[in-house]
Enzyme design. Structure first.
Site, mmCIF file in Angstrom:
data_model
loop_
_atom_site.group_PDB
_atom_site.id
_atom_site.type_symbol
_atom_site.label_atom_id
_atom_site.label_comp_id
_atom_site.label_asym_id
_atom_site.label_seq_id
_atom_site.Cartn_x
_atom_site.Cartn_y
_atom_site.Cartn_z
ATOM 1 N N ASP A 10 1.009 -12.621 24.790
ATOM 2 C CA ASP A 10 -0.507 -12.699 24.057
ATOM 3 C C ASP A 10 0.127 -12.234 22.795
ATOM 4 O O ASP A 10 -0.762 -12.256 21.890
ATOM 5 C CB ASP A 10 -1.049 -10.963 24.199
ATOM 6 C CG ASP A 10 -0.150 -9.752 24.332
ATOM 7 O OD1 ASP A 10 1.483 -9.168 24.324
ATOM 8 O OD2 ASP A 10 -0.415 -8.384 25.847
ATOM 9 N N ASP A 44 5.864 -13.983 21.299
ATOM 10 C CA ASP A 44 5.572 -14.523 22.591
ATOM 11 C C ASP A 44 5.907 -15.757 22.995
ATOM 12 O O ASP A 44 5.496 -16.933 23.360
ATOM 13 C CB ASP A 44 4.734 -14.027 23.762
ATOM 14 C CG ASP A 44 5.155 -13.103 23.532
ATOM 15 O OD1 ASP A 44 5.802 -12.525 23.903
ATOM 16 O OD2 ASP A 44 3.670 -11.893 24.722
ATOM 17 N N ASP A 66 3.184 -10.927 32.115
ATOM 18 C CA ASP A 66 2.298 -9.137 31.343
ATOM 19 C C ASP A 66 1.769 -8.417 32.111
ATOM 20 O O ASP A 66 1.607 -8.831 33.532
ATOM 21 C CB ASP A 66 1.643 -9.487 30.072
ATOM 22 C CG ASP A 66 2.958 -10.699 29.188
ATOM 23 O OD1 ASP A 66 4.130 -10.036 29.009
ATOM 24 O OD2 ASP A 66 1.748 -10.844 28.485
#
Length: 1021
Positions: free
Chosen positions: A740, A744, A441
């Protein structure tokens, strides 16, 4: 040969000792345990640390049956003013679809009164200790920590050591009968002392490992949750949660206790962990029961805690599993297979050695005194032969081989914990060493996640820099300013709370915090007023919709909906815009194009862009959702999130290590490209693509494009999932992925190594992850990869060292038995060698810290042989040298060195033993590097290694010079000591020569990003 196929170590290991790194099935775990069979010295120590497969299956089958019964109120509860017992309170939530008990107590309001809690203010801070005492603490049943003496007891269960104790006792009895006191006890007593030393060292090592794992478990349990107590909203540890707390739940949380729904917005709960129901359940006032262990998949809510710890259904189930060990890792299982093979070979050698010694003894006896004439000395000789055979098994069955993995992992995990990485699953640490791709990310991982509003665009005017607030106030009309501030304050998931010091603190995500800070800097005095407005409906932000909306009741009548989120999405919902004068004007295509240019200009400066819009309605449409059009655009925000210092160097390190870094973000593609270039991820020949474009590609197009993709922007969680599965299936990559959010979880679960963010990550993401990055920092991820490589390489070093000792010890004793009729290495000496090889060798080599050179070589390919050609070259080369030297000493040593006298046999055997030990000492140094010639580089940075080598040499001197009575040695002269050291040190010269011999690499394909792969080991037919 079988069915035309050749047998090899690797084919045997792959058939019986191969398990997946993540979620291994119970049958795979049972298969390798069965394959080990009887070739294990100590089952308690070998298998005791692993999770009990049968216990896991039982926990899965277990159903908690709750029956309505008569409950009695204990006097201590009445004394404190509580009106409901803990068991009855726990039973209410467990009734699920039955509301009888809840209604009987007056609903949630009645329950709150009976537990002395306010539905707005929560429990009183002064009552917390009392509540924990009366209603229980939020902890599962924990097994007490094992004492040191329990590890001693485990070590004593080694079958071979037990047999040796019996041999020693027989030796003492026979010795006393033949030699008298005290000479008769020396041989047997020496074996017993050696066994005690082995047991104490083994127990100490295991005890230290257990303590490290306990520390890691305590870290895993440090979960913070948001509660309301005494009118204050604060974060507390999940273990400090008590009955009566008002708990705030949001998307991604794991419900930490049983309770009742108070209020909330669109709360959807995944109850599959308890009920097995796959579809999320809507929790509301009509269906208010919430259960520990369930997951929040959407929405937000407040709940009243009614049961904690072992009084919850989840707590009872977890209590059955707690303390049952950890899952075994693929490397541990594979090394159990290697130990089994070596053990089988050692068993054959031990039996042959005993039979050869016995046959020679009987032949000699038959020739001289006759087979029918027996004495106590003859019995003692046979007992000693048997003890030597058993000790060969002790050396040959390398218990330390699989246990060295645990030791190395425990050491690495402890170090990583200090470096802000919490390893949840042991296998992840070793798998990370093979990672060839990291899908990361952007926000908080590559960037600092400390966000501020840097630029604002309102009604064709851009406000930039430190003076933007004052300029905005003087330029924008009061009407636009009021709507802007109202939109910021009401359309937020963050909360402003006043701390004990009187200062305001914002609780919430970084983006929300940045907007709220901006709003407070403009009109802080309006926050409380706007916060009191009635919220009719809240549609929380999630990574699929990429927006959040709130509908409020206006004070003067009417309904207003605010919407904020990804710029392009919000802009598409708008058909009007506020100008600076406060007038609402149509949003033409040209103006829309201008707004897009503003968004792109912000994004190209690496700013995160958000839009905020609103629309007014006469009444709220209860029977249908609010339409996604007809909004009025208020503002475009450019939010600055600086790149973390050191990220560029960390990315460069990954590239040098053959690890491709790909950035996956929900941001605008221009923002993503700007950040990726700044981090060094996006190169000139790399491709940045949007998630939707990725999904539109066919399999063939994707396979061709995948190696070049470096950035995926405007991605959805399933885009990340598709990327992970494609990399694994098309290119056999070992993929690490960060996450997070709740959505996900599929990608984290599917990846080889799931990395959850500790600060911004939801509990659902953390639960699905293998490693939690506590500081959300990309550099920490690279550090995990570095330690993963260190673990793998350290175990290879230890295996190389141990196999060399195994081969030499087995062959020396067997050949000596065949040629001379005696074994030069006695039981006591072999036990000492075993300790050097097993526990001390593992401590020395398995705890080597990582070095920079590890990140300059490609990762290990999936399915590569563990014992490589390079290792075989070193093992066979060193083994051959040691065998030649020891055989020379054994056959012509006395003549060559002019050793004469009554002690000549003992002297030459002591020299053989001493030389053998020093060969291992110097070879241990050689094993620090399998390919590099300079094995001394950085040796003094590893004080454990230096300390163990020093201790080994000191103990060797003591054994030879002072414990000869027990160890069957005699003191050596200075010249013979020097000779022993020289013989050992020559192994370092041999190591240099061996490393100059080129090893034929197997022909392998290169990875898509162009790095060569590590060669495989040889097949043994």
């Amino acid at each position: 040969m079988e069915g035309g196929r050749s047998w090899s170590i690797e084919s045997y290991l792959n058939e019986y000792f191969d398990i997946p790194a993540k979620n291994p099935p119970g049958e795979a775990r049972r298969r390798w345990r069965r394959a080990v069979g009887l070739i294990v010295r100590n089952r308690r120590r070998r298998f005791g640390r692993f999770s009990d497969v049968d216990a896991i299956d039982e926990a899965q089958r277990r159903k908690i049956l709750v029956r309505v019964k008569q409950y009695h109120l204990p006097p201590e509860l009445i004394e404190e003013g509580f009106c409901i017992s803990p068991d009855e309170l726990a039973a209410i939530a467990n009734m699920r679809e039955d509301y009888t008990m809840l209604r009987m107590h007056g609903g949630i309001n009645g329950i709150s009164r009976k537990i002395k809690a306010s539905l707005e203010d929560g429990a009183k801070e002064t009552d917390i200790a009392t509540r924990q005492m009366l209603y229980g603490a939020n902890r599962h049943a924990e097994k007490p920590p094992r004492s040191f003496w329990m590890f001693v007891w485990d070590a004593l269960h080694d079958l071979t050591l037990i047999i040796l104790v019996v041999c020693a006792l027989v030796s003492i009895v026979v010795g006393l009968a033949t030699k008298g006191w005290p000479m008769g006890i020396y041989d047997g007593f020496g074996i017993i002392l050696s066994i005690l030393l082995v047991v104490l060292v083994t127990a100490t090592s295991d005890y230290q490992q257990a303590r490290k794992f306990m520390e890691l478990d305590r870290e895993k349990q440090k979960i913070y949750i948001r509660v309301t107590r005494d009118k204050k909203t604060k974060e507390v540890l999940v273990h400090d949660l008590v009955v009566g707390d008002i708990l705030h739940l949001s998307i991604g949380d794991v419900v930490p206790a049983d309770g009742l729904f108070i209020s909330g917005d669109c709360l959807m709960i995944d109850e599959s962990s308890l009920s097995g129901e796959s579809e999320p359940v809507n929790i509301s006032e009509e269906r208010p029961f919430l259960h520990a262990g369930n997951k929040v998949v959407d929405g937000a809510a407040k709940m009243l805690v009614t049961a904690v710890g072992t009084r919850t259904e989840w707590g009872k189930i977890m209590g059955t599993l707690n303390g049952d060990g950890v899952d075994e890792t693929p490397l541990q299982v594979k090394l159990n297979g290697v130990a089994t093979i070596i053990g089988q070979i050692g068993l054959v050698f031990a039996v042959l050695t005993f039979l050869v010694l016995l046959a020679r003894f009987l032949a000699d006896k038959g020739m001289h005194v006759g087979l029918l004439n027996w004495s106590a000395n003859d019995a003692l000789t046979i007992v000693n032969y048997f003890a030597i055979a058993v000790t060969i098994i002790v050396v040959a069955v390398p218990e330390g081989l699989p246990l060295a993995v645990t030791l190395s992992l425990a050491f690495a995990m402890k170090k990583l914990m200090h470096d802000k990485a919490l390893v949840r699953h042991l296998a992840a640490c070793e798998t990370m060493g093979s990672a060839s791709c990291i899908c990361t990310d952007k926000t908080g991982t590559l960037t600092t996640n400390h966000m501020i509003v840097d630029k604002v665009w309102i009604g064709d005017v851009k406000f930039v820099g430190d003076k933007k607030n004052s300029e905005l106030k003087s330029t924008i009309s009061e009407r636009v300013m009021a709507i802007l501030i109202q939109g910021i304050f009401v359309n937020t998931a963050s909360e402003v709370v006043k701390g004990d010091d009187g200062k305001n603190t914002i609780l919430g995500l970084a983006t929300e915090t940045a907007l709220l800070e901006f709003g407070l800097s403009l009109e802080e005095h309006l926050y409380d007023d706007y916060n009191k407005l009635t919220r009719i409906k809240v549609d929380p932000f999630n990574s699929v919709k990429k927006k959040m909306s709130v509908t409020i009741q206006l004070p003067n009548g009417g309904i207003r909906t605010f919407c904020k989120g990804a710029s392009e999405i919000i802009l598409e919902q708008c058909n009007t815009i506020h100008n600076t004068d406060g007038n609402i004007v149509p949003l033409s295509e040209m103006q829309k194009h201008n707004v897009l240019n503003i968004i792109n200009s912000f994004a190209s400066e690496a700013l995160r862009t958000l839009c905020i819009a609103f629309k007014d309605m006469d009444e709220f449409p209860n029977d249908q959702p609010i339409s996604d059009d007809g909004y009025t655009l208020i503002a475009v925000f450019g939010i600055k999130d600086p790149v973390r210092p050191g990220v560029k160097d960390a990315v460069r390190t990954c590239m040098a290590a053959g690890i491709r870094v790909r950035m996956v973000t929900g941001d605008n593609i221009n923002t993503a490209k700007a950040i990726a270039k700044e981090c060094g991820i996006l190169t000139e020949d790399g491709i940045a693509i949007e998630g939707q474009q990725l999904n539109n590609k066919s399999s063939d197009e994707l396979k061709e494009l995948l190696p070049k993709i470096q950035v995926i922007a405007r991605s959805l969680p399933m885009d990340k999932y598709k990327l992970v599965t494609s990399l694994k299936s098309m290119y056999q990559e070992v993929v690490a992925v960060t996450g997070d959010g709740t959505n996900d979880a599929p990608a984290l679960h599917e990846s080889d190594i799931g990395l959850a963010m500790g600060i911004t990550g939801t509990e659902v993401a953390k639960e699905s992850a293998d490693v939690i990055i506590m500081d959300d920092n990309f550099e920490t991820i690279v550090n995990v990869a570095r330690w993963g490589r260190a673990v793998y390489l350290n175990i290879q070093k230890f295996v190389q060292f141990q196999l060399t000792v195994n081969i030499v010890a087995l062959i020396v004793n067997f050949v000596s038995a065949c040629i001379i009729g005696s074994a030069p290495l006695t039981a006591v000496q072999l036990l000492w060698v075993n300790m050097i090889m097993d526990t001390l060798g593992a401590l020395a080599l398995a705890t080597e810290p990582p070095n920079d050179e590890m990140m300059k070589r490609p990762p290990v390919r999936r399915g590569d042989n563990f014992i490589t050609r390079i290792m075989w070259r070193n093992i066979l080369g060193q083994g051959l040298y040691q065998l030649l030297v020891l055989a020379t000493l054994m056959v012509i040593g006395k003549k060559l060195l002019s050793i004469e006298g009554p002690q000549s046999d003992k002297t030459i055997n002591t020299l053989i033993f001493n030389s053998f030990v020093f060969c291992q000492v110097f070879n241990e140094i050689n094993c620090r590097e399998m390919e590099k010639i300079n094995v001394l580089q950085g040796i003094f940075r590893n004080w454990i290694f230096v300390g163990i080598l020093t201790a080994t040499v000191i103990f060797q001197v003591i054994i030879v010079e002072f414990l000869g009575t027990f160890a069957n040695t005699v003191p050596l002269s200075g010249e013979l000591w020097l000779l022993s050291v020289v013989i050992g040190s020559i192994s370092m010269i041999i190591s240099v020569i061996l490393k100059c011999i080129p090893v034929e690499f197997n022909k392998t394909n290169t990875k898509p990003h162009g790095y060569e792969l590590i060669p495989e080991g040889p097949e043994i037919l």
